[in-house]
Design a protein around this motif. Structure first.
Motif, PDB file in Angstrom:
ATOM      1  N   LYS A   1      -9.209   2.873  19.472  1.00  0.00           N
ATOM      2  CA  LYS A   1     -10.412   3.176  18.714  1.00  0.00           C
ATOM      3  C   LYS A   1     -10.034   3.527  17.280  1.00  0.00           C
ATOM      4  CE  LYS A   1     -14.688   5.884  19.076  1.00  0.00           C
ATOM      5  NZ  LYS A   1     -15.417   6.901  19.880  1.00  0.00           N
ATOM      6  N   ALA A   2     -10.863   3.125  16.320  1.00  0.00           N
ATOM      7  CA  ALA A   2     -10.573   3.427  14.918  1.00  0.00           C
ATOM      8  C   ALA A   2     -11.869   3.620  14.144  1.00  0.00           C
ATOM      9  CB  ALA A   2      -9.746   2.315  14.290  1.00  0.00           C
ATOM     10  N   GLU A   3     -11.785   4.379  13.061  1.00  0.00           N
ATOM     11  CA  GLU A   3     -12.933   4.639  12.194  1.00  0.00           C
ATOM     12  C   GLU A   3     -12.487   4.523  10.747  1.00  0.00           C
ATOM     13  OE1 GLU A   3     -15.816   7.823  13.086  1.00  0.00           O
ATOM     14  OE2 GLU A   3     -15.265   8.680  11.149  1.00  0.00           O
ATOM     15  N   PHE A   4     -13.327   3.907   9.913  1.00  0.00           N
ATOM     16  CA  PHE A   4     -12.994   3.711   8.503  1.00  0.00           C
ATOM     17  C   PHE A   4     -14.191   4.068   7.636  1.00  0.00           C
ATOM     18  CE2 PHE A   4     -10.205   0.967  10.892  1.00  0.00           C
ATOM     19  CZ  PHE A   4      -8.979   1.128  10.264  1.00  0.00           C
ATOM     20  N   ALA A   5     -13.947   4.793   6.561  1.00  0.00           N
ATOM     21  CA  ALA A   5     -14.991   5.173   5.610  1.00  0.00           C
ATOM     22  C   ALA A   5     -14.834   4.328   4.354  1.00  0.00           C
ATOM     23  CB  ALA A   5     -14.889   6.657   5.269  1.00  0.00           C
ATOM     24  N   GLU A   6     -15.571   3.215   4.316  1.00  0.00           N
ATOM     25  CA  GLU A   6     -15.584   2.331   3.155  1.00  0.00           C
ATOM     26  C   GLU A   6     -16.957   1.672   3.092  1.00  0.00           C
ATOM     27  OE1 GLU A   6     -11.935   0.120   2.015  1.00  0.00           O
ATOM     28  OE2 GLU A   6     -11.212   0.651   4.023  1.00  0.00           O
ATOM     29  N   ALA A   7     -17.084   0.639   2.294  1.00  0.00           N
ATOM     30  CA  ALA A   7     -18.378  -0.034   2.154  1.00  0.00           C
ATOM     31  C   ALA A   7     -18.599  -1.050   3.261  1.00  0.00           C
ATOM     32  CB  ALA A   7     -18.464  -0.725   0.799  1.00  0.00           C
TER      33      ALA A   7
ATOM     34  N   ARG B   1     -19.452   5.000   7.370  1.00  0.00           N
ATOM     35  CA  ARG B   1     -18.304   5.154   8.266  1.00  0.00           C
ATOM     36  C   ARG B   1     -18.545   4.198   9.421  1.00  0.00           C
ATOM     37  NH1 ARG B   1     -18.803  10.751   7.884  1.00  0.00           N
ATOM     38  NH2 ARG B   1     -19.449  10.870  10.057  1.00  0.00           N
ATOM     39  N   ALA B   2     -17.568   3.339   9.696  1.00  0.00           N
ATOM     40  CA  ALA B   2     -17.702   2.352  10.762  1.00  0.00           C
ATOM     41  C   ALA B   2     -16.680   2.627  11.848  1.00  0.00           C
ATOM     42  CB  ALA B   2     -17.517   0.941  10.209  1.00  0.00           C
ATOM     43  N   ARG B   3     -17.093   2.433  13.112  1.00  0.00           N
ATOM     44  CA  ARG B   3     -16.229   2.693  14.261  1.00  0.00           C
ATOM     45  C   ARG B   3     -16.240   1.511  15.215  1.00  0.00           C
ATOM     46  NH1 ARG B   3     -19.077   6.580  12.855  1.00  0.00           N
ATOM     47  NH2 ARG B   3     -20.846   5.985  14.153  1.00  0.00           N
ATOM     48  N   ALA B   4     -15.114   1.263  15.843  1.00  0.00           N
ATOM     49  CA  ALA B   4     -15.033   0.223  16.873  1.00  0.00           C
ATOM     50  C   ALA B   4     -13.834   0.503  17.762  1.00  0.00           C
ATOM     51  CB  ALA B   4     -14.921  -1.166  16.253  1.00  0.00           C
ATOM     52  N   GLY B   5     -13.798  -0.190  18.891  1.00  0.00           N
ATOM     53  CA  GLY B   5     -12.693  -0.013  19.829  1.00  0.00           C
ATOM     54  C   GLY B   5     -12.969   1.090  20.817  1.00  0.00           C
ATOM     55  N   SER B   6     -12.027   1.279  21.727  1.00  0.00           N
ATOM     56  CA  SER B   6     -12.179   2.312  22.744  1.00  0.00           C
ATOM     57  C   SER B   6     -10.814   2.891  23.097  1.00  0.00           C
ATOM     58  CB  SER B   6     -12.837   1.728  24.009  1.00  0.00           C
ATOM     59  OG  SER B   6     -12.065   0.636  24.501  1.00  0.00           O
ATOM     60  N   GLY B   7     -10.823   4.120  23.595  1.00  0.00           N
ATOM     61  CA  GLY B   7      -9.576   4.781  23.993  1.00  0.00           C
ATOM     62  C   GLY B   7      -8.597   4.881  22.836  1.00  0.00           C
ATOM     63  N   LYS B   8      -7.331   4.564  23.124  1.00  0.00           N
ATOM     64  CA  LYS B   8      -6.305   4.618  22.089  1.00  0.00           C
ATOM     65  C   LYS B   8      -6.484   3.513  21.050  1.00  0.00           C
ATOM     66  CE  LYS B   8      -2.703   6.838  24.873  1.00  0.00           C
ATOM     67  NZ  LYS B   8      -1.318   6.719  25.412  1.00  0.00           N
TER      68      LYS B   8
ATOM     69  N   ASN C   1       0.852  -1.184   0.000  1.00  0.00           N
ATOM     70  CA  ASN C   1       0.000   0.000   0.000  1.00  0.00           C
ATOM     71  C   ASN C   1       0.887   1.234   0.000  1.00  0.00           C
ATOM     72  OD1 ASN C   1      -1.758   2.247   1.091  1.00  0.00           O
ATOM     73  ND2 ASN C   1      -3.259   0.596   0.967  1.00  0.00           N
ATOM     74  N   LEU C   2       0.595   2.162  -0.892  1.00  0.00           N
ATOM     75  CA  LEU C   2       1.427   3.357  -1.033  1.00  0.00           C
ATOM     76  C   LEU C   2       1.540   4.153   0.263  1.00  0.00           C
ATOM     77  CD1 LEU C   2       0.170   4.658  -4.508  1.00  0.00           C
ATOM     78  CD2 LEU C   2       2.368   3.557  -3.992  1.00  0.00           C
ATOM     79  N   GLY C   3       0.517   4.075   1.108  1.00  0.00           N
ATOM     80  CA  GLY C   3       0.516   4.869   2.331  1.00  0.00           C
ATOM     81  C   GLY C   3       0.984   4.141   3.569  1.00  0.00           C
ATOM     82  N   ALA C   4       1.552   2.942   3.409  1.00  0.00           N
ATOM     83  CA  ALA C   4       1.896   2.130   4.581  1.00  0.00           C
ATOM     84  C   ALA C   4       2.855   2.844   5.516  1.00  0.00           C
ATOM     85  CB  ALA C   4       2.503   0.796   4.133  1.00  0.00           C
ATOM     86  N   GLY C   5       2.455   2.960   6.770  1.00  0.00           N
ATOM     87  CA  GLY C   5       3.278   3.559   7.814  1.00  0.00           C
ATOM     88  C   GLY C   5       2.873   2.993   9.154  1.00  0.00           C
ATOM     89  N   PRO C   6       3.595   3.312  10.205  1.00  0.00           N
ATOM     90  CA  PRO C   6       3.323   2.731  11.528  1.00  0.00           C
ATOM     91  C   PRO C   6       1.882   2.921  12.004  1.00  0.00           C
ATOM     92  CG  PRO C   6       5.403   3.914  11.531  1.00  0.00           C
ATOM     93  CD  PRO C   6       4.750   4.223  10.218  1.00  0.00           C
ATOM     94  N   GLY C   7       1.238   3.999  11.596  1.00  0.00           N
ATOM     95  CA  GLY C   7      -0.131   4.259  12.032  1.00  0.00           C
ATOM     96  C   GLY C   7      -1.154   3.309  11.460  1.00  0.00           C
ATOM     97  N   ASN C   8      -0.751   2.480  10.509  1.00  0.00           N
ATOM     98  CA  ASN C   8      -1.666   1.528   9.875  1.00  0.00           C
ATOM     99  C   ASN C   8      -1.602   0.147  10.498  1.00  0.00           C
ATOM    100  OD1 ASN C   8      -0.328   3.163   7.158  1.00  0.00           O
ATOM    101  ND2 ASN C   8      -2.493   3.404   7.637  1.00  0.00           N
ATOM    102  N   TYR C   9      -0.982   0.043  11.678  1.00  0.00           N
ATOM    103  CA  TYR C   9      -0.775  -1.265  12.297  1.00  0.00           C
ATOM    104  C   TYR C   9      -1.238  -1.268  13.743  1.00  0.00           C
ATOM    105  CZ  TYR C   9       1.982  -2.181   8.152  1.00  0.00           C
ATOM    106  OH  TYR C   9       2.358  -2.345   6.846  1.00  0.00           O
ATOM    107  N   LEU C  10      -1.756  -2.430  14.177  1.00  0.00           N
ATOM    108  CA  LEU C  10      -2.120  -2.646  15.575  1.00  0.00           C
ATOM    109  C   LEU C  10      -1.025  -3.460  16.235  1.00  0.00           C
ATOM    110  CD1 LEU C  10      -4.894  -2.920  13.736  1.00  0.00           C
ATOM    111  CD2 LEU C  10      -5.884  -3.660  15.876  1.00  0.00           C
ATOM    112  N   SER C  11      -0.676  -3.081  17.451  1.00  0.00           N
ATOM    113  CA  SER C  11       0.314  -3.819  18.225  1.00  0.00           C
ATOM    114  C   SER C  11       0.252  -3.327  19.656  1.00  0.00           C
ATOM    115  CB  SER C  11       1.725  -3.580  17.649  1.00  0.00           C
ATOM    116  OG  SER C  11       2.710  -4.189  18.469  1.00  0.00           O
TER     117      SER C  11
END
Length: 404
Positions: free
Chosen positions: A225-231, A216-223, A54-64
């Motif tokens: 938590k994430a939201e994604f705008a897709e189908a 737009r879908a959301r899940a998780g809590s606190g740090k 993915n052209l935008g791959a960076g640390p913010g795109n990963y869970l750990s």
């Protein structure tokens, strides 16, 4: 005695790439694979066209558990680096959406490229290896013994066997058992990038199976938590589609998932519609903006059957709020069988982010999906496989240079 500089367990994306990089640095590599052929998950990825980065791959795109762990490897081997490799082999590719890159042809091209990258005089690939035991002698040499008695020996061992998602492809939790054998902690594995199942009152939405809409879908809590705008896609079991697969990695049992229907609607759109079209019904407005079956299901649940002119602004704003944050309470997921990846894995606290080596056991490394680093949907997990494999190969070469 079958002596090598390194044994790599698993000839998936991370293992294959690491083997090639290590071999090119002059290391003698034994690459062992349980399946009858390498790269089986690569072949089915991206609908058979392999969403290879993915052209935008960076640390913010990963869970750990450690969100900083992936930074070092990702910085040293980037999407541009892998694209350059793909282009060197003349593999045509295209960008789909959101930076996702796919082969124009077949995922077979990526597997063939990775195999070609492994120098034949340095890398020995052996398939259909059922590992019976892995030991480490007092001299620091690892011995991998197959159930048929074959054995391989090396001062370095790389765990690249992935996670247990998609077991029909031969995936298992082997990596976790091996890590625990050597005293490494494992973050609880769970299905990720996986459809969610609905029960109770939400089960009524399963009647919409096959209906999809941008949300737009959301899940998780606190740090977390994430939201994604897709189908999002309604299925006969619950919810799927890119937006849902993305948030599933953040969702935990007992939590809700929030869905914004009509994500592009103006803030007070229903009240404005009342002013402009007082004789219109909510159902009609929803049908203008959403698939008819979904519009009807939402209208039924909102129960505003009067003309908008006869509905109070307060009730319209309540309907707007509900549509803007519709809460679902999933009762589970479709499990590892349908999960694209496994979240959790070998704890990053046990590993060096620069070398992928275990602090407690010099010579023991872990890369790819086996590690507690999980990417978003869209090529991010492949980029982690390449980056972690590259970092490990560099470290293996450095360690080899220090040995007498």
């Amino acid at each position: 005695m079958d002596q090598h500089d390194v044994i790599i367990l698993g000839a998936g994306a991370a293992g294959l790439f690491c083997a090639g990089q290590a071999g090119q640095r002059g290391l003698r590599v034994a690459l062992l694979e349980k399946a009858e052929a390498p790269g089986k998950k690569i072949l089915i990825s991206g609908g058979g066209r392999c969403n290879f980065t993915n052209l935008g791959a960076g640390p913010g795109n990963y869970l750990s558990a450690n969100p900083h762990f992936a930074k070092s490897a990702l910085a040293r081997y980037t999407p541009a680096d892998f694209i350059a490799l793909v282009e060197r082999y003349g593999i045509a590719w295209h960008e789909k959406t959101l930076g996702q890159l796919f082969c124009d042809g077949s995922a077979k091209q990526i597997v063939a490229m990775l195999l070609e990258e492994c120098p034949s005089e340095k890398v020995t690939l052996t398939c259909e290896v059922d590992v019976a035991s892995v030991t480490r002698g007092a001299d620091g040499v690892f011995t991998v013994t197959a159930d048929d008695g074959r054995a391989w020996h090396a001062p370095a061992l790389v765990i690249a066997t992935g996670g247990p998602s998609i077991p029909k492809m031969g995936a298992s939790d082997f990596a976790y058992g091996l890590a625990r054998q050597f005293g490494l902690k494992v973050v609880e594995p769970r299905p990720a990038l996986v459809p969610l199942t609905l029960g109770g009152e939400d089960a009524l939405f399963r009647e919409l199976s096959g209906v999809a809409a941008p949300v737009r879908a959301r899940a998780g809590s606190g740090k977390g938590k994430a939201e994604f705008a897709e189908a999002a896609l309604f299925t006969h079991k619950g919810l799927s589609g890119p937006a849902i697969l993305q948030v599933s990695s953040y969702w935990r049992h007992g939590e809700e998932v929030g869905i914004t229907f009509l994500p592009d609607a103006a803030t007070d759109w229903l009240v404005e519609a009342k002013r402009d079209r007082p004789r219109t019904h909510l159902r009609t407005l929803l049908r203008e903006r959403l698939p008819a079956r979904l519009a009807d299901a939402l209208a039924d649940r909102l129960a505003l059957e009067r003309e908008l002119g006869n509905v109070s602004d307060k009730d319209l704003r309540a309907a707007q709020a509900k549509l803007g944050d519709w809460r679902f309470a999933p009762n589970g997921t479709e499990g590892l069988a349908k999960a694209e990846v496994t979240a959790g894995g070998i704890a990053t606290a046990e590993l060096s982010s620069r070398t992928m080596e275990a602090a407690k056991f010099p010579g023991l490394y872990a890369i790819g999906e086996a590690v507690d680093v999980t990417g978003w949907l869209g090529g991010y997990n492949f980029q982690w496989a390449w980056a972690s494999g590259f970092a490990c190969a560099e470290a293996l070469a450095e360690a080899r240079a220090l040995r007498p």
